[in-house]
Design a protein around this motif. Structure first.
Motif, mmCIF file in Angstrom:
data_model
loop_
_atom_site.group_PDB
_atom_site.id
_atom_site.type_symbol
_atom_site.label_atom_id
_atom_site.label_comp_id
_atom_site.label_asym_id
_atom_site.label_seq_id
_atom_site.Cartn_x
_atom_site.Cartn_y
_atom_site.Cartn_z
ATOM 1 N N GLY A 3 -87.360 31.626 81.961
ATOM 2 C CA GLY A 3 -87.040 32.179 80.944
ATOM 3 C C GLY A 3 -88.274 33.925 80.979
ATOM 4 N N ARG A 52 -80.214 37.302 71.693
ATOM 5 C CA ARG A 52 -80.325 38.441 72.671
ATOM 6 C C ARG A 52 -78.806 37.846 73.720
ATOM 7 N NH1 ARG A 52 -85.504 38.948 74.770
ATOM 8 N NH2 ARG A 52 -84.334 39.768 76.679
ATOM 9 N N SER A 99 -80.811 25.731 71.997
ATOM 10 C CA SER A 99 -81.738 26.265 72.011
ATOM 11 C C SER A 99 -82.873 26.008 71.595
ATOM 12 C CB SER A 99 -81.748 27.522 70.517
ATOM 13 O OG SER A 99 -80.590 28.242 70.660
ATOM 14 N N ILE A 103 -78.584 38.328 77.403
ATOM 15 C CA ILE A 103 -78.891 36.814 77.859
ATOM 16 C C ILE A 103 -77.604 36.089 78.149
ATOM 17 C CG2 ILE A 103 -79.937 34.478 77.668
ATOM 18 C CD1 ILE A 103 -81.946 36.994 78.830
ATOM 19 N N THR A 119 -86.299 29.161 70.067
ATOM 20 C CA THR A 119 -85.784 30.501 71.271
ATOM 21 C C THR A 119 -83.689 30.427 70.048
ATOM 22 O OG1 THR A 119 -84.153 28.760 72.452
ATOM 23 C CG2 THR A 119 -86.690 29.977 72.573
ATOM 24 N N HIS A 164 -81.068 32.648 72.146
ATOM 25 C CA HIS A 164 -82.432 32.392 72.704
ATOM 26 C C HIS A 164 -83.786 32.971 72.775
ATOM 27 C CE1 HIS A 164 -79.578 28.781 74.715
ATOM 28 N NE2 HIS A 164 -78.412 30.120 74.870
ATOM 29 N N GLY A 165 -83.371 34.379 71.118
ATOM 30 C CA GLY A 165 -85.145 34.962 71.378
ATOM 31 C C GLY A 165 -85.142 33.907 71.063
ATOM 32 N N TRP A 169 -87.918 35.141 76.067
ATOM 33 C CA TRP A 169 -86.421 34.306 76.034
ATOM 34 C C TRP A 169 -86.340 33.131 76.898
ATOM 35 C CZ3 TRP A 169 -84.137 33.442 79.975
ATOM 36 C CH2 TRP A 169 -84.161 34.405 81.261
#
Length: 851
Positions: A505, A562, A537, A565, A558, A576-577, A527
């Motif tokens: 990340g 995103r 996640s 990603i 997360t 995943h952000g 991320w």
């Protein structure tokens, strides 16, 4: 028409069907029971069996063809499609509707219907002429001469009759013609029915021609088609060669007919029915159910026997004999003299997968058995049909969930949802399973298998406990049935790597932000993803080192979207952000570090994803008072201020600006304004601070004199050093008169409707940026006055050059209309000031004469 004859040297050898022994009893094959002594050259086949337009249905013909051969090419009669053409009705045949291509079964059935020649006769002729019924890969030559029609011994074949359809139709047409039907001539007379005729054994010279009395038209037609009778040598060896005078065409016709359809001269008893031939499956095996009924016409109250021959997938044939003595009240209601006990039903073992051909022969009518019908069925060789479409893996607190998705059903009962079982085998051999009905909606399956419907989808989650990292194989089976009974069939396996965590990340940003509550915070975002569990996640631990040496820690999820990603890691999704904030307690430098926390139960690991320093300054606001000027419209003069201000301790925040105006009378006016105007130059000069830091403000004034304006930036950051002056400016406003000139005046228009025009320039030195007002006054000959006010805003480059501080936009022009009297007119122009503390100025006067 030259008679069709068989070359004496041509032999078609017959292969007998072996007798089958089942359950301690045996049924002899009909061909095995044949003897040459039974052959009657004067009555080879009865007219009833020969001229029978309804001898077989198209389905029965197809079933018969399929039962006799395992085709190796598309030209094989059981699977072939052959070109046909329409034929008009005539004295021999009704109309045949052709065109395109048709199956062999369709051609034979339609010719039978059109010409009245039994399909059984056509099938036997195709075999005895070219062996086509049992040939898996026939040659073009065999197909072109399928019925041996128009191929006499004395010359070559007529190629205009080549082709399967041409041969079958033309041969049947000719067989009818041999009977000299109404509408034709009485041409065929050399084999008369009921009168002695010499029929040769062979075309070979010196061979005898015994005299026989032909008993019917059908037998005569066979002799016209193949004009030889078998001798004793040929009859003594029904399946091989005879002597030098032997011929085999009509012998082979008689043998094949007996072998396949029973006696060609026996009376077919119609009192029978083949109701059902179907496959039945149980958990212990498969069987073929055959049912129907049969009555012996000559003794209806007795029990008839029924012989059943089943061609197996391995090429063998098994024979059975059963009694038609089961209760059939429906039959008894129709045939009251016979009673109800004439049904037959039995299930016969089917131990091999593949195609079975079932033929039923009631042993009634005194003919030694006759073909009631043949049906083909297929015994399933695959327990299930289906597919394992995908396997998804999701980490859990105690292991993982592998979800298998796909479809499947049991082809033996396609409309019923079957049981699906998913089994996961780990690296150590440990197994985990899940079972459910495959009943989810799959319209695509219904489209491919209409009889099955859509209710065959499965989604099976299998719980896998934590264990060593490595390859985990998931296989799915569907419960079904085959010839061997109940069985589970695999519809696919997939291998999934359940690995130890491998996080990655980026800590994208860490910035200062001033909240609505007035507190300063650090905002951070980025991320993180676990390469071993892309779709899961994972949390991120954020550590923030304070200037005083202490550390704050936060764990954030997360789960933010995103899409960038998701594009980089296909199959991972966008969730995943991460983002978060920390309220600050002091100025100074903070260090923000992020750690991606792996979650794999199959080996956890963490990874640093970046550190960013953030400095929280203790500052005062900065800015500039860029401009201070006067503007005015008539009667409303103003002084105006503009500039910018920002607080470097509160990035992105527009701060207030306090303005203090000292007036000529000694009073002070204060206004608080906001620095919210866009200033892209400030955004470029101070990256990260944003661009909304500009301000403008106006003050209304009423007096001439000196005005002084000071601006103060009002600090907003938590750790500021107070407010700060960002500039002061002074502006002196005088009570000047308007200056300018009346440059021209003149007369226009027409008599009685004249106009008087004037032009010049004017400017109010107190407000040179605004256009002054000019009053044009015209005194008429009768001393009345007409006036017109115009703005002095026209372009006058000469004025701009002479007075650079004023600029060029100070020209005026105007026209007084409606002048009706001739005479001398006086025109004057006066400059009207823009401020209440100025005075009107005469710019000039002139006279004009109207005549």
């Amino acid at each position: 028409m030259t008679p069709k004859r068989v070359v004496a040297s041509t032999l078609v050898l017959l292969v007998a069907i072996a007798a089958a022994v089942m359950g301690g009893w045996s049924v002899p094959d009909r061909a095995d029971a044949l003897s040459g002594s039974d052959f009657d050259p004067s009555n080879i086949i009865s007219d009833a069996n020969f001229y029978n337009a309804n001898a077989m249905t198209q389905a029965e013909v197809q079933s018969f063809l399929s039962s006799k051969v395992s085709c190796q090419t598309s030209s094989c009669l059981a699977v072939g499609q052959f070109a046909t053409s329409s034929r008009a009705a005539d004295a021999m045949c009704n109309a045949y509707a052709g065109g395109g291509t048709e199956s062999t079964a369709a051609i034979i059935f339609k010719v039978q219907q059109a010409c009245g020649i039994s399909a059984k006769v056509i099938l036997v002729t195709l075999q005895k002429e070219q062996g086509l019924i049992t040939t898996a890969a026939p040659t073009t030559g065999q197909l072109n001469k399928a019925m041996g029609y128009a191929c006499p011994d004395t010359s070559g074949c007529d190629t205009s009759y080549y082709g399967v359809f041409n041969q079958i139709y033309s041969a049947a047409h000719q067989l009818v013609r041999y009977g000299n039907p109404p509408g034709t001539s009485n041409y065929f007379t050399w084999f008369p029915v009921g009168s002695p005729s010499a029929v040769r054994y062979s075309p070979s010279p010196g061979c005898p021609a015994p005299v026989i009395t032909i008993k019917n038209l059908a037998t005569a037609a066979l002799y016209y088609y193949t004009p030889y009778q078998p001798d004793q040598a040929a009859l003594a060896n029904l399946y091989g060669a005879g002597g030098s005078c032997s011929s085999y065409g009509n012998r082979n016709f008689w043998v094949y007919y007996n072998q396949w359809f029973g006696s060609p001269t026996g009376t077919v008893d119609p009192l029978a029915s083949l109701d059902d031939v179907s496959v039945r499956y149980t958990d212990t095996g498969a069987g073929i159910l055959v049912s129907g009924w049969a009555i012996e016409r000559s003794a209806p109250a007795t029990t008839a026997l029924v012989d059943i021959y089943i061609d197996q997938p391995n090429g063998t044939t098994k024979g059975y004999e059963i009694k038609a003595n089961a209760s059939r009240p429906d039959v008894g209601a129709v045939y009251t003299a016979a009673g109800p006990n004439h049904g037959y039903q039995s299930t016969f073992p089917a131990t091999l997968p593949g195609n079975y051909n079932v033929c039923v022969f009631p042993m009634t009518g005194g003919a030694g058995g006759w073909l009631l019908g043949c049906r083909s069925v297929t015994v399933n060789g695959t327990a299930a049909v289906g597919s394992l479409d995908s396997v998804g893996a999701t980490a859990t607190a105690t292991g993982a969930t592998l979800t298998a998705s796909g479809w499947g059903f049991d082809p033996t009962s396609p409309a019923t949802s079957a049981t699906a079982t998913a089994t996961v085998t780990g690296p150590t051999g440990a197994k985990a399973t899940a079972t459910a009905l495959a009943s989810g909606s799959r319209p695509d399956v219904a489209g491919a298998y209409p009889a099955a419907g859509a209710a065959h989808g499965f989604s099976l989650p299998v719980t896998v406990p934590a264990g060593p990292a490595g390859a985990y194989q998931l296989c799915v089976t569907i419960s079904g049935h085959t010839a061997a009974g109940k069985a589970d069939a695999s519809v696919g396996c997939r291998t999934v790597q359940l690995g130890a965590s491998n996080p990655a990340g980026v800590l994208d940003s860490a910035t200062i932000s001033l909240g609505a509550d007035g507190r300063t915070s650090i905002l951070f975002s980025g991320w993180a993803i676990d390469n071993a569990w892309l779709s899961t996640s994972i949390p991120v631990d954020v550590y923030i080192d304070r200037p005083n040496g202490t550390t704050a820690a936060q764990r954030v999820p997360t789960t933010g979207s995103r899409n960038d990603i998701a594009r980089i890691y296909p199959g991972a999704g966008a969730a995943h952000g991460f983002s978060g904030s920390l309220v600050l307690s002091q100025p100074g430098t903070y260090n923000v570090c992020g750690f991606a926390i792996g979650q794999s139960p199959f080996g956890a690991a963490n990874a640093m994803i970046g550190c960013l320093p953030v400095t929280v300054p203790q500052v005062t606001p900065i800015g500039s008072l860029d401009g201070f000027w006067m503007s005015a419209s008539a009667g409303a003069p103003q002084v105006n201020a503009s500039g910018w201000a920002l607080d470097q301790g509160a990035p992105g925040t527009s701060i207030p600006v306090d303005l203090y105006l000292d007036k000529p009378d000694g009073t002070v006016q204060a206004i608080r304004t906001a620095s919210t105007n866009p200033r892209d130059d400030i955004g470029r000069a101070f990256p990260g601070m944003g661009s909304l830091h500009g301000f403008t403000q106006s003050f209304t004034i009423t007096k001439a004199g000196t005005y002084r304006l000071c601006a103060y930036g009002i600090a907003q950051s938590t750790y500021n050093r107070g407010n700060a002056m960002i500039g002061c400016r002074s502006l002196t406003i005088t009570a000047n008169q308007v200056v300018g000139s009346l440059d021209w005046a003149g007369v226009g228009g027409t008599a009685g409707n004249w106009t008087i025009s004037a032009s010049g320039w004017a400017v109010d030195p107190a407000v040179p940026s605004s256009p002054a007002t000019v009053s044009i006054e015209v005194t008429k000959p009768d001393n009345t006055v007409t006036s017109l006010q115009v703005p002095a805003s026209g372009a006058r480059a000469d004025v701009g050059r002479a007075f650079p501080a004023f600029g060029p936009a100070h020209g005026f022009s105007g026209t007084v209309v409606g002048v009706t009297q001739p005479g001398t007119y006086k025109l004057c122009a006066k400059g009207v000031p823009l401020t209440p503390f100025g005075s009107t100025t005469l710019l000039g006067c002139t006279q004009v004469v109207v005549k």
